[in-house]
Design a protein around this motif. Structure first.
Motif, PDB file in Angstrom:
ATOM      1  N   PRO A   1      40.578  50.468  14.114  1.00  0.00           N
ATOM      2  CA  PRO A   1      40.384  49.585  15.443  1.00  0.00           C
ATOM      3  C   PRO A   1      39.102  50.841  15.735  1.00  0.00           C
ATOM      4  O   PRO A   1      39.594  51.934  15.922  1.00  0.00           O
ATOM      5  CB  PRO A   1      41.087  49.063  15.685  1.00  0.00           C
ATOM      6  N   ILE A   2      38.534  49.908  16.444  1.00  0.00           N
ATOM      7  CA  ILE A   2      37.423  51.086  17.424  1.00  0.00           C
ATOM      8  C   ILE A   2      37.776  51.396  18.050  1.00  0.00           C
ATOM      9  O   ILE A   2      38.413  51.009  19.077  1.00  0.00           O
ATOM     10  CB  ILE A   2      35.996  50.129  17.229  1.00  0.00           C
ATOM     11  N   VAL A   3      37.108  53.486  17.808  1.00  0.00           N
ATOM     12  CA  VAL A   3      37.735  54.298  19.472  1.00  0.00           C
ATOM     13  C   VAL A   3      35.857  53.702  20.313  1.00  0.00           C
ATOM     14  O   VAL A   3      35.083  53.642  19.508  1.00  0.00           O
ATOM     15  CB  VAL A   3      37.463  55.475  18.834  1.00  0.00           C
ATOM     16  N   GLU A   4      36.474  54.045  21.447  1.00  0.00           N
ATOM     17  CA  GLU A   4      35.628  53.109  22.108  1.00  0.00           C
ATOM     18  C   GLU A   4      34.564  54.726  22.604  1.00  0.00           C
ATOM     19  O   GLU A   4      33.428  54.091  22.710  1.00  0.00           O
ATOM     20  CB  GLU A   4      35.884  53.358  24.191  1.00  0.00           C
ATOM     21  N   ARG A   5      33.923  55.836  22.250  1.00  0.00           N
ATOM     22  CA  ARG A   5      32.873  56.687  22.247  1.00  0.00           C
ATOM     23  C   ARG A   5      33.282  57.541  20.855  1.00  0.00           C
ATOM     24  O   ARG A   5      34.062  57.668  20.721  1.00  0.00           O
ATOM     25  CB  ARG A   5      32.756  57.280  23.742  1.00  0.00           C
ATOM     26  N   ASP A   6      32.004  57.773  20.521  1.00  0.00           N
ATOM     27  CA  ASP A   6      31.951  58.473  19.364  1.00  0.00           C
ATOM     28  C   ASP A   6      31.852  60.219  19.298  1.00  0.00           C
ATOM     29  O   ASP A   6      30.688  60.615  19.765  1.00  0.00           O
ATOM     30  CB  ASP A   6      30.567  58.091  18.542  1.00  0.00           C
ATOM     31  N   SER A   7      32.578  60.527  19.714  1.00  0.00           N
ATOM     32  CA  SER A   7      32.549  61.849  20.562  1.00  0.00           C
ATOM     33  C   SER A   7      33.883  62.578  19.619  1.00  0.00           C
ATOM     34  O   SER A   7      34.598  62.423  19.072  1.00  0.00           O
ATOM     35  CB  SER A   7      33.209  62.236  21.341  1.00  0.00           C
ATOM     36  N   PRO A   8      34.096  63.965  18.979  1.00  0.00           N
ATOM     37  CA  PRO A   8      35.334  65.111  18.904  1.00  0.00           C
ATOM     38  C   PRO A   8      36.453  64.781  19.740  1.00  0.00           C
ATOM     39  O   PRO A   8      35.783  64.768  20.860  1.00  0.00           O
ATOM     40  CB  PRO A   8      34.912  66.575  18.350  1.00  0.00           C
ATOM     41  N   CYS A   9      37.044  64.336  18.948  1.00  0.00           N
ATOM     42  CA  CYS A   9      38.178  64.683  19.663  1.00  0.00           C
ATOM     43  C   CYS A   9      40.061  64.251  19.092  1.00  0.00           C
ATOM     44  O   CYS A   9      39.949  64.900  17.557  1.00  0.00           O
ATOM     45  CB  CYS A   9      38.433  63.194  19.853  1.00  0.00           C
ATOM     46  N   TYR A  10      41.205  64.386  19.445  1.00  0.00           N
ATOM     47  CA  TYR A  10      42.158  64.738  19.099  1.00  0.00           C
ATOM     48  C   TYR A  10      42.995  63.243  19.437  1.00  0.00           C
ATOM     49  O   TYR A  10      42.626  62.806  19.592  1.00  0.00           O
ATOM     50  CB  TYR A  10      42.969  65.312  19.294  1.00  0.00           C
ATOM     51  N   ILE A  11      43.693  62.870  18.037  1.00  0.00           N
ATOM     52  CA  ILE A  11      44.273  61.442  17.692  1.00  0.00           C
ATOM     53  C   ILE A  11      45.299  61.546  17.613  1.00  0.00           C
ATOM     54  O   ILE A  11      45.340  62.295  17.068  1.00  0.00           O
ATOM     55  CB  ILE A  11      43.229  60.163  17.155  1.00  0.00           C
ATOM     56  N   LYS A  12      46.513  61.310  18.426  1.00  0.00           N
ATOM     57  CA  LYS A  12      47.798  60.776  18.466  1.00  0.00           C
ATOM     58  C   LYS A  12      47.990  59.574  17.622  1.00  0.00           C
ATOM     59  O   LYS A  12      48.533  58.504  18.130  1.00  0.00           O
ATOM     60  CB  LYS A  12      48.752  61.013  19.770  1.00  0.00           C
ATOM     61  N   TYR A  13      49.131  60.043  16.194  1.00  0.00           N
ATOM     62  CA  TYR A  13      49.769  58.637  15.722  1.00  0.00           C
ATOM     63  C   TYR A  13      50.926  58.811  15.900  1.00  0.00           C
ATOM     64  O   TYR A  13      51.717  59.848  16.049  1.00  0.00           O
ATOM     65  CB  TYR A  13      49.267  59.190  14.718  1.00  0.00           C
ATOM     66  N   ASN A  14      51.704  57.510  15.964  1.00  0.00           N
ATOM     67  CA  ASN A  14      52.704  57.407  15.248  1.00  0.00           C
ATOM     68  C   ASN A  14      53.586  56.894  13.919  1.00  0.00           C
ATOM     69  O   ASN A  14      53.569  55.799  13.851  1.00  0.00           O
ATOM     70  CB  ASN A  14      53.737  56.493  16.438  1.00  0.00           C
ATOM     71  N   LEU A  15      53.572  57.997  13.304  1.00  0.00           N
ATOM     72  CA  LEU A  15      53.826  57.422  12.101  1.00  0.00           C
ATOM     73  C   LEU A  15      55.377  57.482  11.744  1.00  0.00           C
ATOM     74  O   LEU A  15      55.607  58.958  11.644  1.00  0.00           O
ATOM     75  CB  LEU A  15      53.030  58.577  11.333  1.00  0.00           C
ATOM     76  N   HIS A  16      56.551  56.825  11.493  1.00  0.00           N
ATOM     77  CA  HIS A  16      57.393  57.007  11.480  1.00  0.00           C
ATOM     78  C   HIS A  16      58.048  57.527   9.429  1.00  0.00           C
ATOM     79  O   HIS A  16      57.416  56.972   9.037  1.00  0.00           O
ATOM     80  CB  HIS A  16      57.941  55.183  11.319  1.00  0.00           C
ATOM     81  N   ASN A  17      59.041  58.394  10.547  1.00  0.00           N
ATOM     82  CA  ASN A  17      58.653  59.665   9.175  1.00  0.00           C
ATOM     83  C   ASN A  17      58.126  60.304   7.963  1.00  0.00           C
ATOM     84  O   ASN A  17      58.031  60.600   7.124  1.00  0.00           O
ATOM     85  CB  ASN A  17      60.519  59.401   8.545  1.00  0.00           C
ATOM     86  N   LEU A  18      57.169  60.354   8.590  1.00  0.00           N
ATOM     87  CA  LEU A  18      55.566  60.161   8.054  1.00  0.00           C
ATOM     88  C   LEU A  18      54.510  61.301   8.308  1.00  0.00           C
ATOM     89  O   LEU A  18      53.855  61.984   7.732  1.00  0.00           O
ATOM     90  CB  LEU A  18      54.145  58.709   6.929  1.00  0.00           C
ATOM     91  N   SER A  19      55.264  61.991   9.379  1.00  0.00           N
ATOM     92  CA  SER A  19      54.380  63.363  10.000  1.00  0.00           C
ATOM     93  C   SER A  19      54.321  64.202   9.403  1.00  0.00           C
ATOM     94  O   SER A  19      53.069  65.121   8.843  1.00  0.00           O
ATOM     95  CB  SER A  19      54.981  63.383  11.464  1.00  0.00           C
ATOM     96  N   PHE A  20      55.012  64.409   8.429  1.00  0.00           N
ATOM     97  CA  PHE A  20      55.359  66.222   7.575  1.00  0.00           C
ATOM     98  C   PHE A  20      54.718  65.435   6.329  1.00  0.00           C
ATOM     99  O   PHE A  20      53.390  66.965   5.810  1.00  0.00           O
ATOM    100  CB  PHE A  20      56.596  66.391   7.768  1.00  0.00           C
ATOM    101  N   SER A  21      54.465  64.208   5.930  1.00  0.00           N
ATOM    102  CA  SER A  21      53.366  64.286   4.663  1.00  0.00           C
ATOM    103  C   SER A  21      52.142  63.712   5.073  1.00  0.00           C
ATOM    104  O   SER A  21      52.001  64.736   4.201  1.00  0.00           O
ATOM    105  CB  SER A  21      54.456  62.740   4.219  1.00  0.00           C
ATOM    106  N   TYR A  22      51.816  63.166   6.113  1.00  0.00           N
ATOM    107  CA  TYR A  22      50.202  63.266   6.519  1.00  0.00           C
ATOM    108  C   TYR A  22      49.803  64.796   6.880  1.00  0.00           C
ATOM    109  O   TYR A  22      48.711  65.313   6.414  1.00  0.00           O
ATOM    110  CB  TYR A  22      49.714  62.414   7.662  1.00  0.00           C
ATOM    111  N   PHE A  23      50.686  66.309   7.356  1.00  0.00           N
ATOM    112  CA  PHE A  23      50.442  67.154   7.738  1.00  0.00           C
ATOM    113  C   PHE A  23      50.057  67.741   6.560  1.00  0.00           C
ATOM    114  O   PHE A  23      49.079  68.270   6.387  1.00  0.00           O
ATOM    115  CB  PHE A  23      51.587  67.847   8.441  1.00  0.00           C
ATOM    116  N   ILE A  24      50.854  68.069   5.473  1.00  0.00           N
ATOM    117  CA  ILE A  24      51.069  68.591   3.889  1.00  0.00           C
ATOM    118  C   ILE A  24      48.886  67.549   3.259  1.00  0.00           C
ATOM    119  O   ILE A  24      48.773  68.844   3.073  1.00  0.00           O
ATOM    120  CB  ILE A  24      52.524  68.281   2.575  1.00  0.00           C
TER     121      ILE A  24
END
Length: 87
Positions: free
Chosen positions: A25-48
């Motif tokens: 979904p759309i983010v309220e403003r277009d700016s450099p940012c960090y976004i946090k996700y809750n990825l059930h058992n997939l955090s390390f997979s997405y990191f790699i």
């Protein structure tokens, strides 16, 4: 430099975005940012996967299904707050 992405345990993944244009979904403003996700058992997979895409000489679009296994988009698992960097 900036840290591009971080894995915190099995579920928490943080990704740097230079621009949020095009994210759904759309983010309220277009700016450099960090976004946090809750990825059930997939955090390390997405990191790699993000690391491999950064060091790759070409866009491995044919491997997206394997590298990023969430159907659709991980943006459904976005958490607040989004940390905007000062412009």
């Amino acid at each position: 430099g900036l840290v591009n992405h971080i894995s915190l345990g099995t579920n928490k993944f943080i990704r740097f975005w230079e621009s949020t244009r095009g994210l759904m979904p759309i983010v309220e403003r277009d700016s450099p940012c960090y976004i946090k996700y809750n990825l059930h058992n997939l955090s390390f997979s997405y990191f790699i996967s993000n690391l491999l895409h950064i060091v790759s000489d070409e866009d491995p679009i044919d491997r997206y299904w394997f590298s990023f296994p969430i159907d659709g988009t991980k943006e459904m698992y976005r958490e607040d707050p989004i940390i905007y960097l000062v412009d």
